[in-house]
Design a protein around this motif. Structure first.
Motif, PDB file in Angstrom:
ATOM      1  N   LEU A 152       0.834  -1.207   0.000  1.00 41.90           N
ATOM      2  CA  LEU A 152       0.000   0.000   0.000  1.00 41.90           C
ATOM      3  C   LEU A 152       0.870   1.259   0.000  1.00 41.90           C
ATOM      4  N   TYR A 153       1.926   1.266   0.812  1.00 46.67           N
ATOM      5  CA  TYR A 153       2.831   2.419   0.847  1.00 46.67           C
ATOM      6  C   TYR A 153       3.514   2.616  -0.507  1.00 46.67           C
ATOM      7  N   SER A 154       3.857   1.521  -1.150  1.00 43.72           N
ATOM      8  CA  SER A 154       4.496   1.600  -2.459  1.00 43.72           C
ATOM      9  C   SER A 154       3.560   2.211  -3.498  1.00 43.72           C
ATOM     10  N   ILE A 155       2.307   1.778  -3.461  1.00 42.36           N
ATOM     11  CA  ILE A 155       1.318   2.318  -4.400  1.00 42.36           C
ATOM     12  C   ILE A 155       1.106   3.806  -4.135  1.00 42.36           C
ATOM     13  N   GLU A 156       0.963   4.156  -2.850  1.00 41.99           N
ATOM     14  CA  GLU A 156       0.734   5.560  -2.497  1.00 41.99           C
ATOM     15  C   GLU A 156       1.872   6.451  -2.995  1.00 41.99           C
ATOM     16  N   ALA A 157       3.117   6.040  -2.756  1.00 40.31           N
ATOM     17  CA  ALA A 157       4.276   6.847  -3.154  1.00 40.31           C
ATOM     18  C   ALA A 157       4.331   7.027  -4.665  1.00 40.31           C
ATOM     19  N   THR A 158       4.046   5.962  -5.398  1.00 39.35           N
ATOM     20  CA  THR A 158       4.070   6.042  -6.861  1.00 39.35           C
ATOM     21  C   THR A 158       2.968   6.952  -7.380  1.00 39.35           C
ATOM     22  N   VAL A 159       1.803   6.878  -6.775  1.00 39.27           N
ATOM     23  CA  VAL A 159       0.677   7.718  -7.195  1.00 39.27           C
ATOM     24  C   VAL A 159       0.982   9.196  -6.938  1.00 39.27           C
ATOM     25  N   ILE A 160       1.659   9.497  -5.823  1.00 41.66           N
ATOM     26  CA  ILE A 160       2.036  10.881  -5.523  1.00 41.66           C
ATOM     27  C   ILE A 160       2.943  11.424  -6.618  1.00 41.66           C
ATOM     28  N   VAL A 161       3.944  10.635  -7.008  1.00 38.57           N
ATOM     29  CA  VAL A 161       4.865  11.062  -8.072  1.00 38.57           C
ATOM     30  C   VAL A 161       4.117  11.202  -9.394  1.00 38.57           C
ATOM     31  N   ARG A 162       3.250  10.235  -9.679  1.00 38.56           N
ATOM     32  CA  ARG A 162       2.481  10.279 -10.929  1.00 38.56           C
ATOM     33  C   ARG A 162       1.618  11.530 -11.017  1.00 38.56           C
ATOM     34  N   ASN A 163       0.969  11.882  -9.922  1.00 35.31           N
ATOM     35  CA  ASN A 163       0.043  13.019  -9.932  1.00 35.31           C
ATOM     36  C   ASN A 163       0.731  14.363  -9.807  1.00 35.31           C
ATOM     37  N   SER A 164       2.038  14.369  -9.517  1.00 39.73           N
ATOM     38  CA  SER A 164       2.752  15.631  -9.342  1.00 39.73           C
ATOM     39  C   SER A 164       3.510  16.059 -10.587  1.00 39.73           C
ATOM     40  N   LYS A 165       3.314  15.361 -11.689  1.00 36.75           N
ATOM     41  CA  LYS A 165       3.996  15.727 -12.930  1.00 36.75           C
ATOM     42  C   LYS A 165       3.592  17.130 -13.366  1.00 36.75           C
ATOM     43  N   THR A 166       4.577  17.904 -13.801  1.00 34.96           N
ATOM     44  CA  THR A 166       4.292  19.245 -14.301  1.00 34.96           C
ATOM     45  C   THR A 166       3.911  19.176 -15.772  1.00 34.96           C
ATOM     46  N   VAL A 167       3.417  20.291 -16.290  1.00 31.74           N
ATOM     47  CA  VAL A 167       2.996  20.316 -17.694  1.00 31.74           C
ATOM     48  C   VAL A 167       4.167  20.105 -18.632  1.00 31.74           C
ATOM     49  N   THR A 168       5.381  20.434 -18.195  1.00 34.72           N
ATOM     50  CA  THR A 168       6.551  20.248 -19.058  1.00 34.72           C
ATOM     51  C   THR A 168       6.994  18.795 -19.101  1.00 34.72           C
ATOM     52  N   GLN A 169       6.494  17.970 -18.174  1.00 36.74           N
ATOM     53  CA  GLN A 169       6.862  16.560 -18.161  1.00 36.74           C
ATOM     54  C   GLN A 169       5.907  15.697 -18.970  1.00 36.74           C
ATOM     55  N   GLU A 170       4.794  16.269 -19.390  1.00 41.92           N
ATOM     56  CA  GLU A 170       3.816  15.553 -20.193  1.00 41.92           C
ATOM     57  C   GLU A 170       3.809  16.128 -21.605  1.00 41.92           C
ATOM     58  N   LYS A 171       3.924  15.299 -22.594  1.00 40.14           N
ATOM     59  CA  LYS A 171       3.941  15.743 -23.972  1.00 40.14           C
ATOM     60  C   LYS A 171       2.611  16.387 -24.345  1.00 40.14           C
ATOM     61  N   ALA A 172       2.669  17.683 -24.751  1.00 40.36           N
ATOM     62  CA  ALA A 172       1.484  18.422 -25.192  1.00 40.36           C
ATOM     63  C   ALA A 172       0.353  18.363 -24.167  1.00 40.36           C
ATOM     64  N   TYR A 173       0.722  18.336 -22.862  1.00 43.11           N
ATOM     65  CA  TYR A 173      -0.274  18.251 -21.793  1.00 43.11           C
ATOM     66  C   TYR A 173      -1.270  19.406 -21.839  1.00 43.11           C
ATOM     67  N   TRP A 174      -0.774  20.603 -22.246  1.00 38.48           N
ATOM     68  CA  TRP A 174      -1.580  21.823 -22.175  1.00 38.48           C
ATOM     69  C   TRP A 174      -2.496  22.015 -23.370  1.00 38.48           C
ATOM     70  N   LEU A 175      -2.389  21.156 -24.376  1.00 35.59           N
ATOM     71  CA  LEU A 175      -3.195  21.326 -25.583  1.00 35.59           C
ATOM     72  C   LEU A 175      -4.625  20.849 -25.375  1.00 35.59           C
ATOM     73  N   PRO A 176      -5.601  21.528 -25.989  1.00 36.99           N
ATOM     74  CA  PRO A 176      -6.977  21.038 -25.951  1.00 36.99           C
ATOM     75  C   PRO A 176      -7.056  19.670 -26.623  1.00 36.99           C
ATOM     76  N   ALA A 177      -8.068  18.902 -26.261  1.00 35.07           N
ATOM     77  CA  ALA A 177      -8.207  17.551 -26.803  1.00 35.07           C
ATOM     78  C   ALA A 177      -8.357  17.544 -28.312  1.00 35.07           C
TER      79      ALA A 177
END
Length: 211
Positions: A152-177
């Motif tokens: 459970l702790y492992s899942i929680e830690a990974t989810v925190i990192v996953r959800n804290s990604k900035t827009v520069t870490q996601e390809k075209a994150y800021w673009l409309p669908a």
């Protein structure tokens, strides 16, 4: 994910434990986690349940035991957390069933690294609520052993990192669908005129300057 020795795990349980085991499997369409084909498991963290510290507390401390009909009140969180940060939780995987996530992992023995890793599994709603858990360790029937908690702790830690990604870490994150991509331009071809300045000029001037 399970070893060959776990394929007949259910049959090794006593009648009462087997009944409880089946009750948990019924939550996931009677799928037996230890018999699930390894190709069905995914390592994609985007599929993981959104477990939080509050969800872990609610399960380990406030969840009602099916055996004693009392709260689990498992306070071994520090031991479990130490197992997690020491790197003993490995190969975390997930299998999605509708709005539920079946998580599993291999958890090493902290004192006996040569022994076969333990294989806990947990059923979690996508919003993070823990519904049931199991482990093939001696305390696994209690559903709140340190191996379950460490996972459970492992899942929680990974989810925190996953959800804290900035827009520069996601390809075209800021673009409309509706926008599939943006064409690149060289610096000399980019017009840095502000919209305010642009609209101050007569339309004909703007058209001539931007030909």
């Amino acid at each position: 994910m399970a070893s060959k020795g776990l394929l007949d795990y259910r049959q090794s349980l006593d009648v009462v434990s087997r009944r409880r085991y089946d009750e948990k499997c019924a939550l996931i369409d009677k799928i037996e986690p230890y018999q699930l084909d390894k190709t069905k498991w995914s390592k994609d963290i985007n599929l993981w349940a959104g477990v939080t510290c509050a969800d872990i507390f609610m399960y380990l401390v406030n969840f009602t035991s099916a055996y004693t009909v009392e709260e689990l009140k498992c306070y071994k969180g520090l031991d479990a957390y130490n197992q997690f940060i020491s790197g003993w939780v490995r190969d975390v995987a997930v299998y999605k069933i509708n709005d539920l996530c079946l998580h599993t992992a291999r958890v090493m023995h902290s004192q006996r690294l040569s022994d076969t890793p333990l294989t806990p599994w947990i059923i979690i709603q996508t919003d993070g609520k823990v519904l049931a858990a199991h482990c093939n360790c001696m305390a696994g029937l209690g559903e709140s052993c340190t191996h379950v908690a460490a996972l459970l702790y492992s899942i929680e830690a990974t989810v925190i990192v996953r959800n804290s990604k900035t827009v520069t870490q996601e390809k075209a994150y800021w673009l409309p669908a509706s926008v599939k991509g943006v064409n690149y331009s060289t610096l000399k071809d980019i017009d840095f005129t502000s919209a305010k300045t642009f609209y101050r000029k007569p339309l004909i001037v703007n058209l001539l300057e931007h030909q």
